[in-house]
Design an enzyme around this catalytic site. Structure first.
Site, PDB file in Angstrom:
ATOM      1  N   CYS A   4     -10.500  -2.648  -4.668  1.00 61.75           N
ATOM      2  CA  CYS A   4      -9.645  -3.689  -5.090  1.00 61.75           C
ATOM      3  C   CYS A   4     -10.570  -4.978  -5.610  1.00 61.75           C
ATOM      4  O   CYS A   4      -9.782  -5.692  -6.579  1.00 61.75           O
ATOM      5  CB  CYS A   4      -8.721  -4.279  -3.944  1.00 61.75           C
ATOM      6  SG  CYS A   4      -7.489  -2.943  -3.611  1.00 61.75           S
ATOM      7  N   ASN A  55       0.979  -1.279  -0.119  1.00 61.74           N
ATOM      8  CA  ASN A  55       0.062   0.124   0.043  1.00 61.74           C
ATOM      9  C   ASN A  55       1.045   1.280  -0.018  1.00 61.74           C
ATOM     10  O   ASN A  55       1.937   1.353   0.652  1.00 61.74           O
ATOM     11  CB  ASN A  55      -1.146   0.119   1.000  1.00 61.74           C
ATOM     12  CG  ASN A  55      -0.520  -0.090   2.607  1.00 61.74           C
ATOM     13  OD1 ASN A  55       0.557  -0.620   2.572  1.00 61.74           O
ATOM     14  ND2 ASN A  55      -0.986   0.379   3.653  1.00 61.74           N
ATOM     15  N   GLU A  65      -2.994  -4.499  -3.288  1.00 64.37           N
ATOM     16  CA  GLU A  65      -3.628  -5.455  -4.305  1.00 64.37           C
ATOM     17  C   GLU A  65      -3.597  -4.800  -5.695  1.00 64.37           C
ATOM     18  O   GLU A  65      -3.049  -5.438  -6.758  1.00 64.37           O
ATOM     19  CB  GLU A  65      -5.087  -5.961  -3.831  1.00 64.37           C
ATOM     20  CG  GLU A  65      -5.067  -6.556  -2.513  1.00 64.37           C
ATOM     21  CD  GLU A  65      -5.450  -5.759  -1.458  1.00 64.37           C
ATOM     22  OE1 GLU A  65      -5.117  -4.721  -1.142  1.00 64.37           O
ATOM     23  OE2 GLU A  65      -6.301  -6.308  -0.757  1.00 64.37           O
ATOM     24  N   GLU A  91       0.249   5.367   0.586  1.00 62.00           N
ATOM     25  CA  GLU A  91      -0.716   6.270   1.128  1.00 62.00           C
ATOM     26  C   GLU A  91      -0.571   7.609   0.480  1.00 62.00           C
ATOM     27  O   GLU A  91       0.716   7.770   0.100  1.00 62.00           O
ATOM     28  CB  GLU A  91      -0.645   6.181   2.438  1.00 62.00           C
ATOM     29  CG  GLU A  91      -1.359   4.807   3.008  1.00 62.00           C
ATOM     30  CD  GLU A  91      -1.490   4.763   4.482  1.00 62.00           C
ATOM     31  OE1 GLU A  91      -1.029   5.519   5.235  1.00 62.00           O
ATOM     32  OE2 GLU A  91      -2.355   3.749   4.771  1.00 62.00           O
ATOM     33  N   CYS A 128     -10.646  -4.438   0.002  1.00 63.63           N
ATOM     34  CA  CYS A 128     -11.401  -3.515  -0.038  1.00 63.63           C
ATOM     35  C   CYS A 128     -12.340  -3.615  -1.134  1.00 63.63           C
ATOM     36  O   CYS A 128     -11.828  -4.239  -2.351  1.00 63.63           O
ATOM     37  CB  CYS A 128     -10.983  -2.054   0.203  1.00 63.63           C
ATOM     38  SG  CYS A 128     -10.389  -1.521  -1.530  1.00 63.63           S
ATOM     39  N   CYS A 133      -3.947   0.663  -2.623  1.00 63.90           N
ATOM     40  CA  CYS A 133      -3.939  -0.520  -1.871  1.00 63.90           C
ATOM     41  C   CYS A 133      -2.849  -1.558  -2.384  1.00 63.90           C
ATOM     42  O   CYS A 133      -2.483  -1.413  -3.711  1.00 63.90           O
ATOM     43  CB  CYS A 133      -5.232  -1.228  -1.775  1.00 63.90           C
ATOM     44  SG  CYS A 133      -6.361  -0.380  -0.819  1.00 63.90           S
TER      45      CYS A 133
END
Ligand code: THU
Length: 137
Positions: free
Chosen positions: A95, A47, A60, A49, A92, A58
């Protein structure tokens, strides 16, 4: 070391390694992901940010971006996510949509640093997805 079968362990180690590079100064949650393509290649992501929060990528989607940049065309056979959360985190919604774009009901492994593992199918956690086929209707 987690007592996983060799194929899962390979993804787990790749995801944990990517997780080490997580850029997560805002949430403090380090996440790693690794996917295996149908033709056997492994790609990982973490991830990343952003101060605007919403621009966060993210792990993934990072792994998918890495695969796209490396090989262009690919299908995900299985994808593993690792955090230090217990129980382990599922992907999430965003994703789930992006994994679906590059797979046909891929296998998903959700894991953590304790070695807890849950294996499921994308169709279980993301049934009736919006796909390219819908654009033609
Ligand atoms: N995150 C992921 O990387 N993957 C998930 O499946 C869930 C959430 C990240 C996004 C953000 O950096 C942090 O975890 C907290 O939401």
């Amino acid at each position: 070391m987690a007592n996983f079968k060799p194929e899962i362990l390979e993804l787990y180690e790749a995801a944990k390694k990517a997780r080490e590079n997580s850029y997560s100064p805002y949430s403090g949650f380090k996440v790693g992901a690794a996917l295996r393509t149908v033709d056997g290649k492994i790609f990982a992501g973490c991830n990343v940010e952003n101060s605007s929060y919403g621009a966060t990528i993210c792990a993934e989607r990072g792994a998918i971006q890495t695969a796209a940049a490396a090989v262009g065309s690919f299908k995900i056979k299985e994808i593993l996510v690792v955090t230090d959360a217990s129980p382990a985190w599922p992907p999430c919604g965003l994703c789930r949509q992006v994994i679906t774009e590059f797979s046909d009901n891929a296998t998903l492994h959700v894991t953590n640093l304790k070695g807890e593992l849950r294996t499921l199918l994308m169709a279980e956690i993301f049934p009736n997805p919006f796909t390219a086929a819908d654009l033609k209707k």
